[in-house]
Scaffold this motif. Structure first.
Motif, PDB file in Angstrom:
ATOM      1  N   PHE A   1      37.074  45.946  44.518  1.00  0.00           N
ATOM      2  CA  PHE A   1      36.084  45.964  44.311  1.00  0.00           C
ATOM      3  C   PHE A   1      35.149  44.943  44.307  1.00  0.00           C
ATOM      4  CE2 PHE A   1      39.717  47.462  41.606  1.00  0.00           C
ATOM      5  CZ  PHE A   1      40.013  49.114  41.414  1.00  0.00           C
ATOM      6  N   SER A   2      34.152  45.477  42.920  1.00  0.00           N
ATOM      7  CA  SER A   2      32.711  43.698  43.253  1.00  0.00           C
ATOM      8  C   SER A   2      33.649  42.753  43.086  1.00  0.00           C
ATOM      9  CB  SER A   2      32.062  45.265  42.302  1.00  0.00           C
ATOM     10  OG  SER A   2      32.633  44.583  40.835  1.00  0.00           O
ATOM     11  N   GLY A   3      32.939  41.834  43.410  1.00  0.00           N
ATOM     12  CA  GLY A   3      32.851  40.707  43.439  1.00  0.00           C
ATOM     13  C   GLY A   3      32.454  40.102  42.348  1.00  0.00           C
ATOM     14  N   GLY A   4      32.370  38.170  42.297  1.00  0.00           N
ATOM     15  CA  GLY A   4      32.439  37.527  40.221  1.00  0.00           C
ATOM     16  C   GLY A   4      32.930  37.451  40.128  1.00  0.00           C
ATOM     17  N   SER A   5      33.084  36.996  39.049  1.00  0.00           N
ATOM     18  CA  SER A   5      33.644  35.186  38.121  1.00  0.00           C
ATOM     19  C   SER A   5      34.677  36.808  37.624  1.00  0.00           C
ATOM     20  CB  SER A   5      33.160  35.547  37.282  1.00  0.00           C
ATOM     21  OG  SER A   5      34.603  34.277  36.676  1.00  0.00           O
ATOM     22  N   PRO A   6      36.161  36.901  38.588  1.00  0.00           N
ATOM     23  CA  PRO A   6      37.157  38.117  37.376  1.00  0.00           C
ATOM     24  C   PRO A   6      37.628  37.367  36.303  1.00  0.00           C
ATOM     25  CG  PRO A   6      37.936  35.996  38.819  1.00  0.00           C
ATOM     26  CD  PRO A   6      37.385  35.366  39.118  1.00  0.00           C
ATOM     27  N   ALA A   7      37.735  38.563  35.188  1.00  0.00           N
ATOM     28  CA  ALA A   7      38.247  38.147  33.363  1.00  0.00           C
ATOM     29  C   ALA A   7      39.876  38.431  33.650  1.00  0.00           C
ATOM     30  CB  ALA A   7      37.348  39.699  33.250  1.00  0.00           C
ATOM     31  N   GLU A   8      40.179  37.456  32.531  1.00  0.00           N
ATOM     32  CA  GLU A   8      41.621  37.630  32.773  1.00  0.00           C
ATOM     33  C   GLU A   8      41.785  38.905  32.137  1.00  0.00           C
ATOM     34  OE1 GLU A   8      42.357  34.536  34.953  1.00  0.00           O
ATOM     35  OE2 GLU A   8      43.597  35.855  33.845  1.00  0.00           O
ATOM     36  N   PRO A   9      42.658  39.844  31.898  1.00  0.00           N
ATOM     37  CA  PRO A   9      43.269  41.043  31.619  1.00  0.00           C
ATOM     38  C   PRO A   9      43.781  40.322  30.479  1.00  0.00           C
ATOM     39  CG  PRO A   9      45.340  40.407  33.172  1.00  0.00           C
ATOM     40  CD  PRO A   9      43.919  39.583  33.746  1.00  0.00           C
ATOM     41  N   GLU A  10      44.033  41.828  29.691  1.00  0.00           N
ATOM     42  CA  GLU A  10      44.924  41.644  28.404  1.00  0.00           C
ATOM     43  C   GLU A  10      46.478  40.819  28.207  1.00  0.00           C
ATOM     44  OE1 GLU A  10      42.638  44.778  26.515  1.00  0.00           O
ATOM     45  OE2 GLU A  10      44.037  44.118  25.415  1.00  0.00           O
ATOM     46  N   GLN A  11      47.418  41.139  29.429  1.00  0.00           N
ATOM     47  CA  GLN A  11      48.114  41.359  29.446  1.00  0.00           C
ATOM     48  C   GLN A  11      48.431  40.706  31.168  1.00  0.00           C
ATOM     49  OE1 GLN A  11      50.180  44.767  28.375  1.00  0.00           O
ATOM     50  NE2 GLN A  11      51.162  43.374  28.470  1.00  0.00           N
ATOM     51  N   ALA A  12      49.159  40.242  31.471  1.00  0.00           N
ATOM     52  CA  ALA A  12      49.163  39.253  33.247  1.00  0.00           C
ATOM     53  C   ALA A  12      47.998  38.796  33.401  1.00  0.00           C
ATOM     54  CB  ALA A  12      48.560  40.613  34.380  1.00  0.00           C
ATOM     55  N   SER A  13      48.095  37.995  32.371  1.00  0.00           N
ATOM     56  CA  SER A  13      46.936  36.363  33.002  1.00  0.00           C
ATOM     57  C   SER A  13      47.244  35.457  34.031  1.00  0.00           C
ATOM     58  CB  SER A  13      47.050  35.306  31.486  1.00  0.00           C
ATOM     59  OG  SER A  13      48.436  35.124  31.435  1.00  0.00           O
ATOM     60  N   ASN A  14      48.559  35.545  34.767  1.00  0.00           N
ATOM     61  CA  ASN A  14      49.165  34.732  35.866  1.00  0.00           C
ATOM     62  C   ASN A  14      48.941  36.356  36.999  1.00  0.00           C
ATOM     63  OD1 ASN A  14      49.001  32.698  34.268  1.00  0.00           O
ATOM     64  ND2 ASN A  14      51.005  33.085  33.080  1.00  0.00           N
ATOM     65  N   VAL A  15      48.267  36.690  36.684  1.00  0.00           N
ATOM     66  CA  VAL A  15      48.306  37.015  38.173  1.00  0.00           C
ATOM     67  C   VAL A  15      47.721  36.907  39.382  1.00  0.00           C
ATOM     68  CG1 VAL A  15      47.356  39.764  38.778  1.00  0.00           C
ATOM     69  CG2 VAL A  15      47.910  39.555  36.872  1.00  0.00           C
ATOM     70  N   SER A  16      46.987  36.158  39.576  1.00  0.00           N
ATOM     71  CA  SER A  16      45.879  35.275  40.184  1.00  0.00           C
ATOM     72  C   SER A  16      46.747  34.010  40.515  1.00  0.00           C
ATOM     73  CB  SER A  16      45.115  35.911  40.531  1.00  0.00           C
ATOM     74  OG  SER A  16      43.978  35.802  41.593  1.00  0.00           O
ATOM     75  N   THR A  17      46.467  33.494  41.849  1.00  0.00           N
ATOM     76  CA  THR A  17      46.462  32.031  41.998  1.00  0.00           C
ATOM     77  C   THR A  17      45.724  32.024  43.350  1.00  0.00           C
ATOM     78  OG1 THR A  17      48.835  32.466  41.010  1.00  0.00           O
ATOM     79  CG2 THR A  17      48.453  30.118  42.576  1.00  0.00           C
ATOM     80  N   GLY A  18      45.083  31.380  43.128  1.00  0.00           N
ATOM     81  CA  GLY A  18      43.914  30.850  44.266  1.00  0.00           C
ATOM     82  C   GLY A  18      43.309  32.394  44.776  1.00  0.00           C
ATOM     83  N   GLY A  19      43.709  31.863  46.232  1.00  0.00           N
ATOM     84  CA  GLY A  19      43.473  33.309  46.992  1.00  0.00           C
ATOM     85  C   GLY A  19      44.063  33.995  47.249  1.00  0.00           C
ATOM     86  N   ILE A  20      44.927  34.477  46.241  1.00  0.00           N
ATOM     87  CA  ILE A  20      45.629  35.741  46.118  1.00  0.00           C
ATOM     88  C   ILE A  20      45.329  36.863  45.694  1.00  0.00           C
ATOM     89  CG2 ILE A  20      47.937  36.283  45.502  1.00  0.00           C
ATOM     90  CD1 ILE A  20      49.745  34.303  45.854  1.00  0.00           C
ATOM     91  N   PRO A  21      45.323  37.808  45.878  1.00  0.00           N
ATOM     92  CA  PRO A  21      45.044  38.987  45.551  1.00  0.00           C
ATOM     93  C   PRO A  21      45.326  39.459  44.247  1.00  0.00           C
ATOM     94  CG  PRO A  21      44.726  39.574  48.121  1.00  0.00           C
ATOM     95  CD  PRO A  21      46.001  38.247  47.491  1.00  0.00           C
ATOM     96  N   LYS A  22      44.774  39.396  43.287  1.00  0.00           N
ATOM     97  CA  LYS A  22      45.264  39.617  41.811  1.00  0.00           C
ATOM     98  C   LYS A  22      46.204  41.271  41.952  1.00  0.00           C
ATOM     99  CE  LYS A  22      43.273  39.187  37.916  1.00  0.00           C
ATOM    100  NZ  LYS A  22      42.118  38.762  36.640  1.00  0.00           N
ATOM    101  N   ILE A  23      47.146  41.110  41.668  1.00  0.00           N
ATOM    102  CA  ILE A  23      48.026  42.588  41.302  1.00  0.00           C
ATOM    103  C   ILE A  23      48.690  42.325  40.256  1.00  0.00           C
ATOM    104  CG2 ILE A  23      50.369  43.567  42.245  1.00  0.00           C
ATOM    105  CD1 ILE A  23      50.052  41.756  44.680  1.00  0.00           C
ATOM    106  N   ALA A  24      48.607  44.211  39.619  1.00  0.00           N
ATOM    107  CA  ALA A  24      49.214  44.325  38.687  1.00  0.00           C
ATOM    108  C   ALA A  24      50.822  45.130  38.873  1.00  0.00           C
ATOM    109  CB  ALA A  24      48.548  44.320  37.369  1.00  0.00           C
ATOM    110  N   TYR A  25      51.936  45.437  37.590  1.00  0.00           N
ATOM    111  CA  TYR A  25      52.284  46.579  37.875  1.00  0.00           C
ATOM    112  C   TYR A  25      52.053  48.092  36.720  1.00  0.00           C
ATOM    113  CZ  TYR A  25      55.883  44.315  36.142  1.00  0.00           C
ATOM    114  OH  TYR A  25      56.932  43.678  34.709  1.00  0.00           O
ATOM    115  N   VAL A  26      52.365  49.368  36.369  1.00  0.00           N
ATOM    116  CA  VAL A  26      52.855  49.648  35.046  1.00  0.00           C
ATOM    117  C   VAL A  26      53.771  49.549  35.279  1.00  0.00           C
ATOM    118  CG1 VAL A  26      52.419  51.974  34.453  1.00  0.00           C
ATOM    119  CG2 VAL A  26      50.394  50.341  35.373  1.00  0.00           C
ATOM    120  N   ASN A  27      55.048  50.293  34.720  1.00  0.00           N
ATOM    121  CA  ASN A  27      56.112  49.994  34.613  1.00  0.00           C
ATOM    122  C   ASN A  27      55.885  52.583  33.768  1.00  0.00           C
ATOM    123  OD1 ASN A  27      58.464  51.818  33.522  1.00  0.00           O
ATOM    124  ND2 ASN A  27      59.514  49.482  33.618  1.00  0.00           N
ATOM    125  N   SER A  28      56.365  53.200  35.134  1.00  0.00           N
ATOM    126  CA  SER A  28      56.255  54.463  34.305  1.00  0.00           C
ATOM    127  C   SER A  28      57.059  54.843  33.561  1.00  0.00           C
ATOM    128  CB  SER A  28      56.058  55.337  36.423  1.00  0.00           C
ATOM    129  OG  SER A  28      57.692  55.173  36.303  1.00  0.00           O
TER     130      SER A  28
END
Length: 208
Positions: free
Chosen positions: A24-51
């Motif tokens: 995705f395009s770069g820029g300052s990452p916005a914090e999601p409504e949930q998963a606020s601790n998704v990203s730490t440092g240079g680790i890619p932001k990851i989330a999941y959906v319970n199907s």
């Protein structure tokens, strides 16, 4: 005579959604409504959906599921009516066969066998029809969820959005990565808005 089984096998387990939303395009990452601790440092932001939860609360899926189940019940009823009618003819033939000539009995028996074969073919056609409609719903479900997650993931700067459910291969996932509720709310808002708009347009066309 065996009854036709028109169970919608596995429809609740279809949405095994592995969506890799990458680059995705770069820029300052916005914090999601949930998963606020998704990203730490240079680790890619990851989330999941319970199907499982998504399927339980997504209005589109519940509506389509109800439509398929209603159709299956109607087809089942129609098949059973035909099967009972044929069984009545077979019973009548067995009761009256002794009073028929050999040629009459043979001709009627052949006719009943043909009807029985046609009923079997009808059963197979019904099963195929339901499977095709189920597959169509599953494809539409995937497309709707994938489209929404691509937009949501881009806005939240997620790099990967995974599915998480029992037996999915993920033994543990922190709740801070769970964006299911936000995704379900967004999907329902989009689905219900589109449905309301379609109803309004149809009412306007009817008035004209």
């Amino acid at each position: 005579m065996k009854n036709l089984s028109l169970i919608l096998n596995g429809i609740l387990a279809v949405a095994v959604i592995y969506l890799y939303v990458l680059h995705f395009s770069g820029g300052s990452p916005a914090e999601p409504e949930q998963a606020s601790n998704v990203s730490t440092g240079g680790i890619p932001k990851i989330a999941y959906v319970n199907s499982d939860t998504l399927l339980q609360y997504y209005d589109f899926f519940q509506d389509k599921r109800a439509e398929l189940e209603d159709k299956a019940q109607k087809l089942q009823s129609d098949y059973e009516t035909r099967a009972k009618g044929l069984q009545s003819e077979i019973t009548a033939f067995q009761r009256n066969a002794g009073s028929m000539t050999m040629n009459q009995a043979r001709a009627l028996e052949e006719d009943l066998m043909k009807k029985q074969q046609n009923l079997v073919q009808y059963q197979q056609n019904l099963s195929t029809e339901l499977m095709q409609e189920e597959a169509k719903v599953n494809e539409e479900l995937y497309e709707k969820v994938a489209e929404y997650l691509e937009e949501y993931g881009a806005n939240q700067n997620f790099k990967v959005v995974l599915t998480y459910t029992k037996n999915s291969g993920v033994l543990y996932a922190d709740d801070s990565l769970d964006i299911t509720r936000v995704v379900v709310d967004g999907l329902n808002e989009r689905y219900n808005s589109a449905d309301a708009g379609s109803s309004t347009q149809n009412d306007s066309t009817s008035a004209n």
